[in-house]
Design a protein around this motif. Structure first.
Motif, PDB file in Angstrom:
ATOM      1  N   HIS A 174      25.929  14.259   5.315  1.00 57.71           N
ATOM      2  CA  HIS A 174      27.022  13.430   5.934  1.00 57.71           C
ATOM      3  C   HIS A 174      28.096  14.444   5.840  1.00 57.71           C
ATOM      4  CE1 HIS A 174      29.681   9.984   6.218  1.00 57.71           C
ATOM      5  NE2 HIS A 174      30.038  10.882   7.186  1.00 57.71           N
ATOM      6  N   GLU A 175      28.332  15.198   6.620  1.00 55.81           N
ATOM      7  CA  GLU A 175      29.568  16.131   6.472  1.00 55.81           C
ATOM      8  C   GLU A 175      30.760  16.015   7.633  1.00 55.81           C
ATOM      9  OE1 GLU A 175      27.938  19.934   6.069  1.00 55.81           O
ATOM     10  OE2 GLU A 175      29.881  21.110   6.978  1.00 55.81           O
ATOM     11  N   VAL A 176      30.101  15.418   8.792  1.00 59.16           N
ATOM     12  CA  VAL A 176      30.983  15.320   9.963  1.00 59.16           C
ATOM     13  C   VAL A 176      30.985  13.812  10.396  1.00 59.16           C
ATOM     14  CG1 VAL A 176      30.957  17.631  10.900  1.00 59.16           C
ATOM     15  CG2 VAL A 176      28.979  16.252  11.394  1.00 59.16           C
TER      16      VAL A 176
ATOM     17  N   LYS B  68      28.962  20.126  30.549  1.00 59.82           N
ATOM     18  CA  LYS B  68      30.128  20.701  31.330  1.00 59.82           C
ATOM     19  C   LYS B  68      31.082  20.924  30.391  1.00 59.82           C
ATOM     20  CE  LYS B  68      29.327  18.968  36.011  1.00 59.82           C
ATOM     21  NZ  LYS B  68      29.981  18.124  36.821  1.00 59.82           N
ATOM     22  N   GLN B  69      31.899  22.216  30.308  1.00 55.72           N
ATOM     23  CA  GLN B  69      32.920  22.614  29.924  1.00 55.72           C
ATOM     24  C   GLN B  69      33.662  23.494  30.680  1.00 55.72           C
ATOM     25  OE1 GLN B  69      34.118  22.203  25.818  1.00 55.72           O
ATOM     26  NE2 GLN B  69      33.378  20.570  27.213  1.00 55.72           N
ATOM     27  N   PHE B  70      35.122  23.423  30.652  1.00 56.45           N
ATOM     28  CA  PHE B  70      35.888  24.174  31.582  1.00 56.45           C
ATOM     29  C   PHE B  70      35.555  23.821  33.067  1.00 56.45           C
ATOM     30  CE2 PHE B  70      35.447  26.663  27.758  1.00 56.45           C
ATOM     31  CZ  PHE B  70      36.480  26.934  27.300  1.00 56.45           C
TER      32      PHE B  70
ATOM     33  N   CYS C 106      42.199  15.382   7.867  1.00 59.25           N
ATOM     34  CA  CYS C 106      41.021  15.875   8.623  1.00 59.25           C
ATOM     35  C   CYS C 106      41.423  16.170  10.042  1.00 59.25           C
ATOM     36  CB  CYS C 106      39.889  14.981   8.772  1.00 59.25           C
ATOM     37  SG  CYS C 106      40.298  13.455   9.526  1.00 59.25           S
ATOM     38  N   GLN C 107      40.686  17.020  10.692  1.00 59.27           N
ATOM     39  CA  GLN C 107      41.113  17.882  12.143  1.00 59.27           C
ATOM     40  C   GLN C 107      40.504  17.056  13.213  1.00 59.27           C
ATOM     41  OE1 GLN C 107      39.306  21.680  12.816  1.00 59.27           O
ATOM     42  NE2 GLN C 107      40.913  22.180  14.153  1.00 59.27           N
ATOM     43  N   GLY C 108      41.490  16.444  14.106  1.00 58.68           N
ATOM     44  CA  GLY C 108      40.927  15.599  15.055  1.00 58.68           C
ATOM     45  C   GLY C 108      41.180  16.306  16.249  1.00 58.68           C
TER      46      GLY C 108
ATOM     47  N   PRO D 137      40.589  22.939   3.948  1.00 57.40           N
ATOM     48  CA  PRO D 137      41.614  23.546   4.602  1.00 57.40           C
ATOM     49  C   PRO D 137      42.321  22.900   5.630  1.00 57.40           C
ATOM     50  CG  PRO D 137      39.506  23.918   5.758  1.00 57.40           C
ATOM     51  CD  PRO D 137      39.117  23.377   4.538  1.00 57.40           C
ATOM     52  N   PHE D 138      41.815  21.620   5.739  1.00 53.08           N
ATOM     53  CA  PHE D 138      42.586  20.675   6.792  1.00 53.08           C
ATOM     54  C   PHE D 138      43.973  20.579   6.480  1.00 53.08           C
ATOM     55  CE2 PHE D 138      38.074  19.657   6.691  1.00 53.08           C
ATOM     56  CZ  PHE D 138      37.718  20.410   7.605  1.00 53.08           C
ATOM     57  N   GLY D 139      44.574  19.986   5.446  1.00 60.00           N
ATOM     58  CA  GLY D 139      45.712  19.693   4.898  1.00 60.00           C
ATOM     59  C   GLY D 139      46.637  21.057   4.807  1.00 60.00           C
TER      60      GLY D 139
ATOM     61  N   ILE E  40      26.598  28.260  33.730  1.00 60.68           N
ATOM     62  CA  ILE E  40      27.262  29.215  34.685  1.00 60.68           C
ATOM     63  C   ILE E  40      27.575  30.356  34.145  1.00 60.68           C
ATOM     64  CG2 ILE E  40      29.329  29.279  36.361  1.00 60.68           C
ATOM     65  CD1 ILE E  40      28.608  27.168  37.626  1.00 60.68           C
ATOM     66  N   PHE E  41      27.899  30.202  32.755  1.00 60.65           N
ATOM     67  CA  PHE E  41      28.579  31.668  31.811  1.00 60.65           C
ATOM     68  C   PHE E  41      27.261  32.395  31.696  1.00 60.65           C
ATOM     69  CE2 PHE E  41      31.012  28.069  30.388  1.00 60.65           C
ATOM     70  CZ  PHE E  41      32.283  28.261  31.088  1.00 60.65           C
ATOM     71  N   GLN E  42      27.501  33.608  32.098  1.00 60.11           N
ATOM     72  CA  GLN E  42      26.552  34.737  31.981  1.00 60.11           C
ATOM     73  C   GLN E  42      26.156  35.013  30.622  1.00 60.11           C
ATOM     74  OE1 GLN E  42      27.205  38.442  34.115  1.00 60.11           O
ATOM     75  NE2 GLN E  42      25.773  37.445  35.583  1.00 60.11           N
TER      76      GLN E  42
END
Ligand code: FAD
Lengths: 382, 398
Positions: free
Chosen positions: B209-211, A267-269, B125-127, B91-93, A275-277
């Motif tokens: 291991h990147e994420v 589920k998103q939104f 990093c981007q949370g 890019p994160f910083g 549901i998204f076509q």
């Protein structure tokens, strides 16, 4: 026309399906793939006990006289489980070559062992520069006393590290890309002068580089007539392609089913993303690709019954083209529709995607088969 | 119309080239070119070299230590940097949290964080993403409750790229659960050494291991780490996304990958002749080259239209879609170029200095895993489906 499986074929399907679904969950499969030999000897003997290794061989050879459809049924179930056991290498390619080329004595000696699961084979044919050209063989076999002396290197030999015997193609005469002059030899993997470097592939299968450095074999190692092996190699490759097409269909079924299920669940939104076509249509395209792939796998499995040998060849090339395209399409879309989770090791889906894409690198990719088909395509008489 | 670069721009290109020749460490370049793993230290060294020249913060205004470059210069810089085989600037910083701090931060935040980003004291990093908040980013649930002069943070972030290297994370957190979801989000800077923060690796399909997943359990964050106003974090998030989208076309990467493709295809043999001379393969390479040309021109048009210093609008979605498609098409041709040797996969080969020999040609080893890895391009930073939704709404008015 009748597209239904016979009762025996359906039973065969159920047998394999039961084994794969009960004993071959993805974690188990990863464990086998990561093991030293890259598969499970246990599973191998279970498959042997089920009698699966006799499926493609004639009754004279001790098999069940099964044709392409039986092979398709087995491979499709293997595809659904991402089975890594060396069925293609040992039974379809290795056993197939022995059946096609061997004399009575060789067939008797080896095929029985293949069928009972006690002999593992690998087809050592491709070379570092041969790409997908089956005729390109630069490994040489020179007459030496009563036998032959082999020198060369074989590339990406599937299950080459675990095979008891390697079926090595080598040139006994002719130039690098001649069809004539290619012979096939049965070589012990542990014979002096044979070096095997094993490695895993990105899709969880196993392969090896095989180096042949003054490997001496007796005259009885030669399969078939000297210099005349190419037609059998081409024929066995076609069988192998048909088998790979069926495997791909099984893997595609899984990718399609898993993605469809995810579209309903995720589920998103505030709504299930199904549901998204925009996603429905991609899912539909995947399903269409699967059906086309299935049709071509069926065609390839029945290629033996084609009107002419040329037609049989065209069918197999066409099938591998569609399988390559559909496999890539299904793999890429399945990952895309899963979003980030589709990129993770933990999920089964990406492993199906990897195998689907890599099947295009085995026995000729889409480009190769499209080119071959173009050459054989019927054109208006001048 | 005039489609040529000005003499100043050409001179600038020469200057960038000369810099790359002199200052890009050879070992780092070799890793990038050979598809080897880059370590934290490689990025840090490269960032420092750029910073010494004043070229690290390409997006920042001059007053904060940025280059003050316009989009054309940034375009030239990116192109030359990728051509030279330099790693991309993380890019994160530099291009995510810094622009937000510059636009919405307090004077104290600017004074403290910006120099630390330039000097490589902090790895950000981007949370943003959470298990339940991917495309629907405004659905973030990670909760921050004000207690005195702290926020107490509980929840989970995921897909955090290179979080294993980071000591700082910028997060979208929920500060008000009772209003429209976009209106209860705040932008919070969190020191990852604070008790209660746990980082767990996510292994990707290629075994890398990147994420990561980042968990927060009763993490105490000082209120001065709030950027902008409480519950106005969505404005920061949207602002940041527009920054994330400059340079999104990845023209430089596409060109570098195309060059690599041509190299590989001229070294691979098909029937004894270079694969690049095979008409079928050659036509496919030509096709992607043509697509890169049109991508570049489209990118320059968008870039030139915002040369006043702004950031592109919905047009950047066009660039994201086409840029990722072209780059994915090139990685597809690369893996196909090497035939069966795309299959062998020995993870140790990607470690620089490893004595494990690749199975086939050295250039073949990383190609299949790169092909699979680059599937991410059309998923992150707003998936291509989401980009199309944006175009249909914002450009087409549908
Ligand atoms: C390698 C990698 C690195 C990442 N790094 C970071 C990071 O450092 N920090 C961070 O915060 N996040 C990061 N992300 C997360 C990334 O931003 C999300 O994966 C992305 O937003 C998609 O979310 P999701 O994975 O939950 O997929 P979902 O949102 O669940 O999407 C699944 C599918 O549904 C589609 N979809 C969803 N909504 C719609 C719609 N309305 N219409 C049509 N289609 C729709 C999507 O396009 C996709 O195909 C990273 C992701 C990856 C893969």
């Amino acid at each position: 026309m009748d597209f239904n499986l016979t009762d025996e074929q359906r039973m065969l399907q159920e047998t394999v399906s039961r084994l794969v679904s009960s004993e071959y969950d993805i974690e188990t499969r990863h464990r086998y793939a990561a093991s030293e030999e890259g598969f499970s000897r246990d599973v191998w003997s279970q498959l042997a006990d089920l009698g699966l290794f006799g499926v493609p061989f004639s009754e004279e050879a001790g098999g069940f006289g099964g044709g392409g459809v039986e092979l398709m049924v087995v491979m499709q179930e293997f595809g659904r489980g991402l089975v890594v056991e060396p069925f293609l290498s040992t039974v379809v390619l290795g056993g197939g070559l022995i059946e096609a080329l061997g004399n009575n004595g060789q067939r008797e000696e080896y095929l029985g062992q293949v069928i009972e699961g006690s002999l593992l084979l690998a087809f050592a044919h491709g070379e570092p520069d041969s790409r997908y050209n089956l005729q390109q063989v630069e490994t040489r076999a020179e007459k030496n006393g009563g036998g032959y002396r082999l020198n060369g290197r074989k590339a990406v030999v599937f299950n080459g590290d675990s095979a008891d015997k390697l079926l090595v193609s080598a040139r006994t005469s002719g130039a690098a890309r001649d069809a004539e002059g290619i012979s096939v030899f049965l070589v012990d993997r542990t014979a002096p002068g044979v070096t095997v470097r094993a490695y895993p592939n990105i899709d969880g299968t196993h392969a090896a580089e095989v180096y042949l450095d003054n490997v001496d074999v007796g005259a009885d190692a030669l399969l078939g007539e000297e210099g005349n092996a190419f037609p059998a190699i081409a024929k066995v490759a076609r069988r192998g392609i048909a088998a790979l097409c069926a495997e791909a269909v099984g893997a595609m079924e899984q990718a399609v089913e898993q993605t469809l299920e995810y579209l309903k669940q995720r589920k998103q939104f505030g709504v299930p993303i199904g549901i998204f076509q925009a996603l429905q249509h991609q899912m539909v395209d995947m399903r269409i690709a699967l059906e086309e792939a299935r049709s071509m796998a069926i065609m390839a499995a029945n290629a033996d019954q084609a009107e002419s040998p040329e037609e049989a060849e065209r069918i197999v090339h066409a099938a591998k083209v569609i399988i390559g395209q559909a496999g890539r399409k299904v793999a890429e879309s399945a990952i895309q529709l899963h979003g980030g989770i589709g990129m993770t090791w933990e999920l089964p889906l990406p492993h199906f995607a990897k195998r689907l894409v890599m099947i295009d690198h085995v026995l000729g990719d889409t480009d190769y088969h499209l080119e071959r088909f173009s050459e054989l395509m019927e054109t208006p008489a001048a | 119309m005039n489609l040529s670069y000005t003499p100043e721009e050409q001179a600038f290109r020469e200057e960038v080239r000369a810099f790359m020749r002199e200052k890009l460490p050879a070992d780092i370049q070799a890793k990038v070119r050979g598809g080897k793993r880059l370590q934290k230290d490689d990025f840090v060294r490269w960032h420092k070299a750029l910073n010494e020249k004043g070229w690290l913060a390409v997006h920042w205004p001059k007053e904060y230590g940025g280059t003050g470059w316009g989009p054309i210069q940034r375009h030239i810089f990116e192109e030359e940097m990728t051509a030279a085989g330099a790693p991309s600037i993380v890019p994160f910083g530099l291009s995510m949290v810094a622009p937000v701090i510059i636009k919405f931060g307090t004077e104290a935040q600017k004074q403290y964080y910006l120099p630390r980003i330039l000097n490589q004291d902090d790895w950000w990093c981007q949370g943003y993403s959470e298990p339940g908040a991917g495309s629907d980013l405004a659905a973030v649930k990670t909760r921050a409750v004000r207690e005195g002069d702290h926020y107490i943070v509980n929840g989970q972030k995921t897909w955090t790229t290179l979080g294993q290297y980071a000591n700082m994370i910028f997060c979208l957190v929920r500060t008000n659960p009772d209003v429209k979801k976009q209106e209860g989000i705040s932008f919070l800077l969190i020191d990852m050494d604070t008790p209660g923060v746990t980082v767990r690796p996510i292994i990707t399909l290629d075994g890398e291991h990147e994420v990561n997943e980042v968990f927060f359990e009763d993490v105490k964050v000082p209120v001065e780490n709030l950027v902008g106003e409480e519950n106005k974090g969505w404005t920061c998030a949207k602002y940041l996304l527009t920054y994330e989208r400059t340079g999104i076309a990845g023209v430089g990467y596409a060109k570098a990958a195309l060059r690599h493709l041509k190299n590989v295809a001229s070294r691979q043999l098909k029937d004894g002749k270079p694969l690049l001379d095979d008409p079928r393969f050659r036509a496919q390479v030509a096709q992607v080259e043509i697509e890169v040309m049109s991508l570049e021109m489209t990118n320059l048009r968008v870039v030139a239209s915002v040369a006043g210093g702004g950031v592109p609008g919905a047009e950047s979605s066009i660039l994201k879609i086409r840029g990722t498609q072209v780059r994915q098409a090139i990685t597809d041709l690369l893996r196909r170029a090497v035939g069966p040797y795309a299959m062998p996969f020995i993870s140790d080969v990607f470690e620089a200095g490893s004595d494990v020999e690749p199975v086939g040609p050295e250039y073949a080893a990383p190609l299949a895993s790169q092909y699979f890895n680059r599937r991410k391009l059309s998923i992150y930073g707003g998936s291509n489906e989401i980009q199309k939704n944006i175009i249909s709404k914002m450009i087409l008015g549908l």
